[in-house]
Design an enzyme around this catalytic site. Structure first.
Site: not given
Lengths: 743, 193
Positions: A473, A636-637, A710
């Site tokens: 994801g 990738n913002p 995390e």
């Protein structure tokens, strides 16, 4: 004809696998269309400890459509060979649960039989006809602190020590003019990814193919090879899409073995798809953990003592331990730190990592205690944290490879409007509700592992990148495509990235937020190797445009090669065509180097939460959460932002909703479904935002990234709890913060 | 190596289930005849019999919304309805929206990153189509409340709400209620500025 390309890294690119996902064409483990496939249904134990006395499976065997009922009485014996080195995703001591190899019951919900039938309905019905009688033994189903035991040496070596001591924390605590000392409870939590775990097993002679939900195809293959005593080369694992996992698919659980075993027995492909209820005992969970935190400080806020002690649950057959106490040891500067870690053996299935394992749990207690200390000192919570800013990793005694946490506090506070906070509890109100502002520090160590990738450039000017990584994801497909496109000087559309197959070059586990730092650097290395090779070939081609040039003389951009310092761009298509090459292939590996021993690497953040609490009903609504993060370079913002706000949603569950309701009489999770195990729904979520501070960690890895996933769940739950205290004046230390606890 | 006891391997007594029933459905505009076990849910019939795996199984208990489809235009969790209960009905799944290209909601979900793992996504999109047709999109709160039967464990909710609003503004083929909803959103946006 070729407009100059903007580098893709750093751009908010939409997911390259997005169209597959929104059309329903992304194929998850249970969805492979395998001819002649049979269906399986499990029978689970109904006692928490004991042995199987008798199994009556006659009715099940006679039920329509049934091919086999497999129990410990008739199952083939499996060798379960020991691995020479335990993978880090497995428990570091004890033995994994062996399926259908004996009558011993370790926990309520253990698989005791599997029924294989033509259809799922037939299998499910027949499974209900299996009668199992047990001889029960006394079970340990209560979490009792006095039964806590020290971690074994395997876990001590893996960084889960029973005790650590720096300075003299107890003496310093006793002497501290300001102190707090409290106990915090975080209950058992379940991953509950929306895709259930599923495996399809297919034997072709002695060759086994597994379509499996896994975060690590290479280890899945290795584990099953050891269970069955067969060579890894005789197994292929395929897992192109994972419908969420959050750690639950790191290791290879017993149902994978059940699928392979059943398929062997019935000589047909078999699918095992766990039901939602089965997921509560068939895969792991975040373990129930109780912690004591004692903090001592000077009146100016300088920390003089940190004592943190944790007790956590384990199963009676293996020992899964966490790094719960790392945050106590390295989040703040303090000369006197003591930690103590104990494991409480119970009749339960084994816990396992769940997003931010250990760290999220440790921070929950530590960052709540820090807020309590700020209150005791009459000090602003950010000022207290800045006062004790850790300029190095004091536990490892190493400098940080990068740390922009000060900037996180500054930007986070500014975007949130922290300055508008009246520090007095119950002092702020809106729309009849109590308003609370709370904050906490987030941190998660950055690691990387050895990884490899293969890059192929075709004569049509497109490239294919392959590695046995995973994308549960976070956006691995997209970020890797961006890294490769930039490395090759190609537009994104010309690059295809494939993952999730043991036929591809090896990759490490897709967990611990290591994928981009590990696999991304391997992808870049593979692209470089390809271009180096190509530069040799075109340099040696005396009739070509780059005759006599070396790699140093060339640049790769806009879909081709250019002589450094200027000149005409020659497209890849033309170069390969003139060299009469169909394709050119590069292989790359990457691994951490000396820097992993001379620096400590970590991603950081500052999290701010606003809650609204109903003064009459005790209901808490999270009005907004704002985080400012130092994750190194942002590839990738768009997807990084999604990971951060996704972590916030998970943490809203941790703070306010989630807990397994445990029945001590039977050792069972009572709310083993998604209506009673509460997870955040759309209506629970209002404003969430994440900002990234300027950061780039080229010491840690060549891409300069640090990892996000995390980190996103860390620090959020304590920020919410601290906001609830600010709103109500009530300190809730027993999570989740349910309305009755505030009444 | 493994030793297989031949006695364990039994041929099924019937190639077809005992409880078979014959049904006719219209699925994504195409009529479809199917022999199913009477116990088969609509969800399992779609996934395992018709190989329309875009409709997802998340819980089998009607609690997560991943299996949402439209039955005669209404959103339904397909795990809680048996296939045989849908005799003669018209089913629309994720595979049946969009006309050779992405549906505006599908585009908006990609653009706004309204998902991560993608597993709940078809259910979210089918639910959003139902929501728009019901006209229950007059405010963010109304969208949030009426999308709350669709769980997203990756936590993409804020982006899902943005995607639905964007698709509304882009124009989704829907009745008068939708046009009113779009107007309300436009007015809100103007007020915001």
């Amino acid at each position: 004809m070729n407009a100059p390309l903007t580098p893709s890294v750093g751009q908010p690119v939409s997911r390259v696998d997005g169209p597959l996902k929104v059309t329903g064409h992304a194929r998850y483990a249970a969805e492979f269309d395998i001819p002649d496939m049979l269906h399986a249904a499990l029978v689970l134990s109904t006692v928490p400890n004991g042995t199987i006395a008798a199994i009556d499976d006659e009715a099940a065997r006679r039920a329509p459509g049934v091919h086999a009922v497999i129990t410990h009485e008739n199952a083939p014996r499996l060798p379960y060979r020991r691995m020479s080195q335990r993978p880090q995703v497995d428990a570091q001591s004890g033995d994994q649960l062996q399926v259908f190899q004996g009558p011993k019951i370790h926990f309520n919900g253990q698989p005791v039989a599997v029924v294989v039938a033509e259809t799922l309905e037939q299998a499910t019905h027949a499974a209900s006809l299996v009668n199992v009688a047990y001889e029960e033994d006394e079970a340990f189903t209560r979490f009792e602190l006095d039964r806590g035991q020290r971690p074994s040496s395997g876990n001590e070596k893996a960084g889960r020590p029973a005790e650590t001591q720096m300075g003299d924390a107890d003496a310093a605590f006793a002497a501290a003019p300001v102190k707090v000392d409290a106990t915090y409870i975080q209950p058992r939590e379940h991953h509950n990814a929306i895709e259930p775990h599923a495996t399809i097993a297919l034997w072709d002679g002695d060759f086994l193919t597994l379509y499996d939900k896994t975060q690590w195809v290479d280890n899945d293959r290795k584990e099953i090879a050891h269970v069955f005593g067969i060579h890894e080369d005789a197994i292929r694992v395929v897992s192109p899409f994972v419908g969420g996992a959050f750690g639950s698919a790191l290791r290879t659980w017993p149902h994978v073995t059940v699928a392979a075993l059943a398929a062997k027995v019935v000589r047909r492909p078999v699918r095992v798809e766990l039901t939602r209820r089965e997921l509560y005992t068939s895969v792991g969970f975040r373990p129930h953990t109780e912690q004591r935190v004692a903090l001592g400080a000077e009146r100016d806020g300088t920390l003089t003592a940190i004592i943190q002690e944790a007790w956590t649950q384990i199963s009676d057959y293996e020992e899964y331990a966490e790094v719960t106490l790392d945050p106590a040891r390295n989040t703040y500067a303090c000369p006197n730190v003591r930690t103590r870690y104990r494991l409480v053996e119970m009749n339960t299935n084994s816990p396992c990592p769940m997003r931010g394992p250990g760290v999220a749990t440790g921070l929950l207690a530590h960052e709540t205690a820090m807020d309590e200390l700020a209150v005791a000192l009459g000090m602003d919570p950010i000022a207290l944290r800045l006062k004790n800013y850790a300029e190095k990793d004091q536990h490892k005694d190493l400098p940080w490879s990068s740390k922009e946490l000060r900037e996180c506090y500054r930007i986070g506070a500014e975007r949130f409007g922290w300055a508008g906070r009246n520090p007095e509890p119950r002092s702020m109100r809106a729309d009849g509700q109590l308003v609370g502002y709370g904050m906490a520090t987030a941190a998660y160590p950055a690691h990387r592992s050895k990884a490899s990738a293969e890059a192929t450039l075709f004569s049509n000017g497109t490239a294919l990148i392959r590695t046995a990584a995973s994308d549960m994801g976070p956006g691995t497909y997209t970020s890797m495509t961006q890294v490769a496109a930039d490395a090759l000087g190609l537009p994104l559309e010309a690059v295809r990235f494939e993952l999730g197959d043991t036929d591809m070059p090896f990759a490490p586990v897709h967990g611990g937020s290591i994928t981009l730092a590990s696999v991304g650097t391997a992808v870049e290395a593979a692209c470089r190797a390809l271009l180096d090779d190509l530069s040799h070939v075109i340099g040696a081609d005396l009739s070509g445009p780059f005759a006599g040039l070396s790699a140093d003389d060339l640049e790769w951009r806009d879909g081709g090669a250019v002589r450094r310092g200027g000149g005409e761009m020659v497209p890849f298509e033309k170069l390969l065509r003139e060299l009469k090459l169909d394709k050119i292939v590069g292989h790359g590996t990457s691994a951490p180097g000396q820097e992993s021993k001379t620096y400590s690497s970590c991603a950081f953040g500052a999290v701010f939460a606003e809650v609204r609490v109903d003064p009459d009903l005790g209901t808490v609504r999270v009005h907004r959460v704002i985080g400012a993060y130092d994750i190194g370079r942002v590839v990738n913002p768009k997807t990084a932002h999604s990971q951060c706000i996704g972590g916030m949603v998970g943490a809203i569950g941790m703070a306010l909703l989630e807990q397994a309701e445990w029945d001590e009489r039977f050792g069972r999770v009572m709310n083993s479904n998604l209506a009673e195990y509460l997870v955040p729904v759309c209506a629970d979520i209002r404003e969430l935002d994440a900002f990234f501070v300027e950061s780039e960690d080229r010491i840690f890895n060549p891409l300069g990234v640090k990892g996000v996933a995390e980190l996103g769940i860390c620090g959020v739950a304590p920020a919410i709890g601290n906001a609830v205290y600010h709103a109500t004046g009530r300190r809730i230390r027993d999570f989740p913060i349910l309305p009755d606890k505030l009444l | 190596m493994l030793e297989i006891d031949e006695g364990q391997v039994r041929q099924s007594e019937a190639a077809y289930p005992q409880h078979a029933a014959s049904i006719a459905l219209t699925i994504n505009g195409e009529s479809c005849q199917l022999q199913v076990d009477a116990r088969t849910t609509l969800l399992d019939a779609l996934r395992d019999r018709l190989h329309l795996t875009g409709t997802k199984k998340g819980c089998g208990l009607g609690q997560c919304g991943a299996c949402t489809v439209l039955v005669d235009g209404r959103r339904v969790v397909s795990c809680l309805t048996l296939a045989v209960m849908n005799q003669g009905k018209s089913i629309t799944t994720i595979e049946g929206i969009g006309d050779g290209e992405l549906h505006p909601l599908q585009k908006a979900f990609v653009e706004h990153d309204g998902f991560q793992c993608g597993y709940c996504t078809p259910g979210q999109i089918m639910s959003a189509i139902g929501l728009i047709q019901e006209g229950r999109t007059r405010s963010d709160d109304e969208i949030r409340e009426n999308m709350s039967g669709n769980l997203c464990r990756c936590g993409a909710y804020t982006n899902i709400v943005k995607a639905i609003k964007d698709a509304l503004v882009q124009g989704v083929d829907a009745p008068e209620a939708m046009r009113q909803a779009v107007e309300a959103i436009r007015q809100d946006a103007e007020k915001g500025e």
